[in-house]
Scaffold this motif. Structure first.
Motif, PDB file in Angstrom:
ATOM      1  N   THR A   2       3.955  11.059   2.317  1.00  0.00           N
ATOM      2  CA  THR A   2       3.508   9.537   1.922  1.00  0.00           C
ATOM      3  C   THR A   2       4.405   8.159   2.136  1.00  0.00           C
ATOM      4  OG1 THR A   2       4.099  10.659  -0.557  1.00  0.00           O
ATOM      5  CG2 THR A   2       3.761   7.903   0.020  1.00  0.00           C
ATOM      6  N   SER A  34       4.794   4.127   3.342  1.00  0.00           N
ATOM      7  CA  SER A  34       4.958   2.801   1.864  1.00  0.00           C
ATOM      8  C   SER A  34       4.794   2.471   2.822  1.00  0.00           C
ATOM      9  CB  SER A  34       5.474   3.042   0.852  1.00  0.00           C
ATOM     10  OG  SER A  34       5.936   4.246   0.443  1.00  0.00           O
ATOM     11  N   THR A  66     -14.968   6.730   3.123  1.00  0.00           N
ATOM     12  CA  THR A  66     -13.748   6.042   2.304  1.00  0.00           C
ATOM     13  C   THR A  66     -14.661   5.848   0.515  1.00  0.00           C
ATOM     14  OG1 THR A  66     -12.854   4.522   3.690  1.00  0.00           O
ATOM     15  CG2 THR A  66     -12.710   4.279   1.589  1.00  0.00           C
ATOM     16  N   ARG A 122      -5.019  12.509  -7.855  1.00  0.00           N
ATOM     17  CA  ARG A 122      -3.765  12.809  -6.549  1.00  0.00           C
ATOM     18  C   ARG A 122      -2.744  13.914  -7.328  1.00  0.00           C
ATOM     19  NH1 ARG A 122       1.211  12.868  -6.449  1.00  0.00           N
ATOM     20  NH2 ARG A 122       1.832  11.331  -8.306  1.00  0.00           N
ATOM     21  N   ASP A 175      -0.382   5.193   0.738  1.00  0.00           N
ATOM     22  CA  ASP A 175      -0.710   6.354   1.085  1.00  0.00           C
ATOM     23  C   ASP A 175      -0.160   7.175   0.858  1.00  0.00           C
ATOM     24  OD1 ASP A 175      -2.646   4.235   1.605  1.00  0.00           O
ATOM     25  OD2 ASP A 175      -1.792   4.296   3.876  1.00  0.00           O
ATOM     26  N   THR A 176      -1.277   8.489  -0.003  1.00  0.00           N
ATOM     27  CA  THR A 176      -1.013   9.612   0.069  1.00  0.00           C
ATOM     28  C   THR A 176      -1.294  10.504   0.960  1.00  0.00           C
ATOM     29  OG1 THR A 176      -0.083   9.373  -1.943  1.00  0.00           O
ATOM     30  CG2 THR A 176      -0.125  11.373  -1.567  1.00  0.00           C
ATOM     31  N   TYR A 177      -0.828  11.435   1.534  1.00  0.00           N
ATOM     32  CA  TYR A 177      -1.518  11.857   2.354  1.00  0.00           C
ATOM     33  C   TYR A 177      -1.600  13.918   1.800  1.00  0.00           C
ATOM     34  CZ  TYR A 177      -2.025   8.782   5.976  1.00  0.00           C
ATOM     35  OH  TYR A 177      -2.125   7.567   7.114  1.00  0.00           O
ATOM     36  N   LYS A 199      -6.362  10.894   2.710  1.00  0.00           N
ATOM     37  CA  LYS A 199      -5.307  10.251   2.159  1.00  0.00           C
ATOM     38  C   LYS A 199      -5.780   9.381   0.828  1.00  0.00           C
ATOM     39  CE  LYS A 199      -5.383   6.394   5.554  1.00  0.00           C
ATOM     40  NZ  LYS A 199      -5.234   5.465   6.604  1.00  0.00           N
ATOM     41  N   ARG A 204      -5.373   5.998  -0.774  1.00  0.00           N
ATOM     42  CA  ARG A 204      -4.541   4.976  -1.537  1.00  0.00           C
ATOM     43  C   ARG A 204      -4.404   4.146  -2.307  1.00  0.00           C
ATOM     44  NH1 ARG A 204      -5.911   1.525   3.939  1.00  0.00           N
ATOM     45  NH2 ARG A 204      -4.311   2.673   4.427  1.00  0.00           N
ATOM     46  N   ASN A 205      -3.248   3.906  -3.049  1.00  0.00           N
ATOM     47  CA  ASN A 205      -3.236   3.226  -4.030  1.00  0.00           C
ATOM     48  C   ASN A 205      -2.368   1.745  -3.666  1.00  0.00           C
ATOM     49  OD1 ASN A 205      -2.658   2.654  -6.700  1.00  0.00           O
ATOM     50  ND2 ASN A 205      -1.027   3.683  -7.129  1.00  0.00           N
ATOM     51  N   GLN A 265       0.832  -1.025  -0.032  1.00  0.00           N
ATOM     52  CA  GLN A 265      -0.064   0.415  -0.046  1.00  0.00           C
ATOM     53  C   GLN A 265       0.670   1.240   0.499  1.00  0.00           C
ATOM     54  OE1 GLN A 265      -2.623  -0.236   3.574  1.00  0.00           O
ATOM     55  NE2 GLN A 265      -3.653  -1.362   2.662  1.00  0.00           N
TER      56      GLN A 265
END
Length: 239
Positions: free
Chosen positions: A154, A156, A132, A142, A90-92, A101, A103-104, A88
């Protein structure tokens, strides 16, 4: 009167011909009319499969893992599972309330937009509310949110998910800050005949699972991964 003459008028040849013309014209238009145009290209792939945001409230208890082998053994005893692993990212984004965030889970282009609010924190447990939304194109959204809000950082991680009938347990290996174990118990509506509230039941169940995993409330971590990895004061110095 006109009403009395109407039945006979409907049988006149010229009126019958007019009705046939109208019917034929309607059929022709329905066949040749083009379908509705697709959404603009810059929007077609972002929310195509999205559902309405789903809200969830749960009790969370998180702790650092110093002995991975012991943690894995206790998790196996409790869940009879080795867990399911996900990667995962996660970009905040900067947010005035809670955290936001993206989530990819590579290599999939799909992901989730998650808004998290901390309602309260006591006894090592956190009461959290998540909203979500599933999205199709993580990168496009993003970039848009990054321009509008600015990225905070970010996270990871490699996550192993262990499931119980009433709980989820995460064993995370987070890049830059180490391994953590988190227990999540959803707060459900109060069932008939129950004397405890849904929140009280979730709190009690969280402590039961923590005890089974040999986790004390004194060892709990109250901060999120982004707060541990990228504190606000450090972020302010970078700006």
């Amino acid at each position: 009167s006109l009403l009395l003459l109407l039945p006979s008028l409907l049988h006149l040849p010229h009126l019958s011909f007019c009705f046939e013309c109208i019917s034929s014209a309607s059929t022709f238009i329905s066949r040749v009319s083009p379908p509705l145009p697709p959404p603009p290209p810059h929007l077609s792939g972002i929310f195509h499969k999205s559902s309405l945001p789903e809200m969830e409230r749960f009790i969370s208890l998180k702790t650092a893992v110093s002995d991975l082998e012991e943690a894995e053994g206790r998790l196996f005893e409790l869940t009879d599972s080795l867990g399911t692993q996900f990667e995962q990212v996660d970009t905040y984004f900067n947010s005035n309330y809670g955290t936001l965030k993206m989530r990819n889970m590579p290599p999939s282009p799909e992901g989730q937009l998650i808004s998290t609010s901390l309602i309260s924190s006591e006894g090592g447990q956190r009461l959290i509310q998540n909203m979500t939304t599933v999205i199709d194109d993580v990168e496009s959204l993003r970039e848009t949110l990054g321009v509008s809000l600015g990225e905070r950082g970010t996270v990871s991680k490699s996550r192993r998910v262990f499931l119980l009938p009433d709980a989820r347990i995460y064993l995370d290996d987070v890049k830059g800050i180490g391994r953590y174990l988190e227990i999540l118990v959803a707060i459900l509506p109060l069932s008939p005949g129950k004397n405890e509230s849904g929140e009280d039941l979730a709190r009690r169940r969280t402590y039961e699972i923590a005890a089974a995993l040999n986790i004390s409330k004194d060892s709990s971590v109250a901060k999120s991964y982004i707060e541990l990895l990228c504190p606000l004061d450090r972020q302010a110095q970078r700006s």
